[in-house]
Design a protein around this motif. Sequence first.
Motif, PDB file in Angstrom:
ATOM      1  N   LYS A 286       0.823  -1.199   0.000  1.00  0.00           N
ATOM      2  CA  LYS A 286       0.000   0.000   0.000  1.00  0.00           C
ATOM      3  C   LYS A 286       0.865   1.260   0.000  1.00  0.00           C
ATOM      4  O   LYS A 286       0.589   2.229  -0.737  1.00  0.00           O
ATOM      5  CB  LYS A 286      -0.910  -0.016   1.222  1.00  0.00           C
ATOM      6  CG  LYS A 286      -1.856   1.175   1.316  1.00  0.00           C
ATOM      7  CD  LYS A 286      -2.744   1.060   2.546  1.00  0.00           C
ATOM      8  CE  LYS A 286      -3.663   2.269   2.659  1.00  0.00           C
ATOM      9  NZ  LYS A 286      -4.533   2.179   3.865  1.00  0.00           N
ATOM     10  N   LEU A 287       1.925   1.246   0.779  1.00  0.00           N
ATOM     11  CA  LEU A 287       2.833   2.397   0.827  1.00  0.00           C
ATOM     12  C   LEU A 287       3.564   2.579  -0.497  1.00  0.00           C
ATOM     13  O   LEU A 287       3.753   3.707  -0.966  1.00  0.00           O
ATOM     14  CB  LEU A 287       3.847   2.227   1.965  1.00  0.00           C
ATOM     15  CG  LEU A 287       3.292   2.383   3.387  1.00  0.00           C
ATOM     16  CD1 LEU A 287       4.376   2.063   4.411  1.00  0.00           C
ATOM     17  CD2 LEU A 287       2.776   3.811   3.604  1.00  0.00           C
ATOM     18  N   ARG A 288       3.958   1.480  -1.116  1.00  0.00           N
ATOM     19  CA  ARG A 288       4.668   1.591  -2.403  1.00  0.00           C
ATOM     20  C   ARG A 288       3.729   2.109  -3.487  1.00  0.00           C
ATOM     21  O   ARG A 288       4.136   2.901  -4.350  1.00  0.00           O
ATOM     22  CB  ARG A 288       5.268   0.247  -2.795  1.00  0.00           C
ATOM     23  CG  ARG A 288       6.315  -0.264  -1.792  1.00  0.00           C
ATOM     24  CD  ARG A 288       7.313  -1.204  -2.434  1.00  0.00           C
ATOM     25  NE  ARG A 288       8.220  -1.767  -1.445  1.00  0.00           N
ATOM     26  CZ  ARG A 288       9.271  -1.142  -0.932  1.00  0.00           C
ATOM     27  NH1 ARG A 288       9.534   0.092  -1.319  1.00  0.00           N
ATOM     28  NH2 ARG A 288      10.058  -1.745  -0.048  1.00  0.00           N
ATOM     29  N   ASP A 289       2.474   1.698  -3.427  1.00  0.00           N
ATOM     30  CA  ASP A 289       1.481   2.213  -4.388  1.00  0.00           C
ATOM     31  C   ASP A 289       1.268   3.717  -4.170  1.00  0.00           C
ATOM     32  O   ASP A 289       1.175   4.487  -5.141  1.00  0.00           O
ATOM     33  CB  ASP A 289       0.143   1.476  -4.230  1.00  0.00           C
ATOM     34  CG  ASP A 289       0.218   0.034  -4.727  1.00  0.00           C
ATOM     35  OD1 ASP A 289       1.178  -0.276  -5.464  1.00  0.00           O
ATOM     36  OD2 ASP A 289      -0.661  -0.760  -4.348  1.00  0.00           O
ATOM     37  N   GLN A 290       1.227   4.126  -2.914  1.00  0.00           N
ATOM     38  CA  GLN A 290       1.066   5.550  -2.618  1.00  0.00           C
ATOM     39  C   GLN A 290       2.276   6.350  -3.108  1.00  0.00           C
ATOM     40  O   GLN A 290       2.151   7.486  -3.583  1.00  0.00           O
ATOM     41  CB  GLN A 290       0.875   5.757  -1.110  1.00  0.00           C
ATOM     42  CG  GLN A 290      -0.495   5.326  -0.598  1.00  0.00           C
ATOM     43  CD  GLN A 290      -0.619   5.474   0.908  1.00  0.00           C
ATOM     44  OE1 GLN A 290       0.143   4.883   1.658  1.00  0.00           O
ATOM     45  NE2 GLN A 290      -1.599   6.268   1.341  1.00  0.00           N
ATOM     46  N   ALA A 291       3.467   5.745  -2.978  1.00  0.00           N
ATOM     47  CA  ALA A 291       4.684   6.404  -3.450  1.00  0.00           C
ATOM     48  C   ALA A 291       4.623   6.619  -4.958  1.00  0.00           C
ATOM     49  O   ALA A 291       4.982   7.696  -5.463  1.00  0.00           O
ATOM     50  CB  ALA A 291       5.913   5.566  -3.082  1.00  0.00           C
TER      51      ALA A 291
END
Length: 297
Positions: A286-291
């Motif tokens: 989820k964090l990598r997608d947000q990045a």
Amino acid sequence: MRRAIARAPLMIAVLLMTALLSACQTPSDKLVFQANETAKKALQSDPETREKLLEQARQDLQEAVKLDPKNLNGWKLLAQIDDVLGHEEDSAKDYDAASTLDPTDQKLLAKARYYKALQDLANSSDKALADVKAGKVEDGLRQLKDILVQTKTKSTRMKAVAALTAAAPEIEKQGDQQVADKKYAEAIATYEQEVRAYMLLAQAQGKETLDPAADSVLHKINDTAKAGNTPDATFRVLNDVLTVDPENKTANLELAQVYLRRTPPDYDTAADLEERGGAPDADVKKLRDQAKRHKHG
């Protein structure tokens, strides 16, 4: 076995008593002579037997000076055997007693002063812990660090480590009270001292990981920084923890939260830290997608 027994100090001990062959020995002198003969046998023995023989000689000498507290030879030999066996506190008392009986012996006086200095250093651990409990956290921890740097003996080091171990939860209590009083900046500083106490403890024990008890304060210091609206206040101390203990899961996860509270959030770094901290794959993704969205946003 406490430690290997050095041959040189033992040689000094068993050569001390050549003057005790008189026929008119007192009961105390007889015990000293007997102890000296036992120490001679120890010199020719294997390490395990050597230590047992020296302990036997030590018991005889303790009885000898109990019978005659003015038996100088008894105190001298007992001091040396206690020294060889690593009974530092007892050796300090023995040398003090011997030097009191013969104040002209400069070697005895030097030994007595040396052990007095060691005892003072060990006792300062108690004072440092008392300072921590009294709220003088920085002073107390500085004293304990100085002791750990200066000490050359195992017992003094162990006492400092024990004081440091006892100090950590005392510091946390003080930080908790400051949080309850909404003194967030003071609480952060106090919790940081506790974190650094755990780092010093790991170093003193030769470990590359922090005690699991440190996890609690790592959570608390970050929550306090958030409550005090100073989200970056823990950046340095958390990075310092990871310098000592790179795989510390709690420190990685807490530092990730610091990066997420920034403006704009650093999702990439937070994702890396959460991954190292063992966060669920879904959270990391989820964090990598947000990045990615943030980069192309």
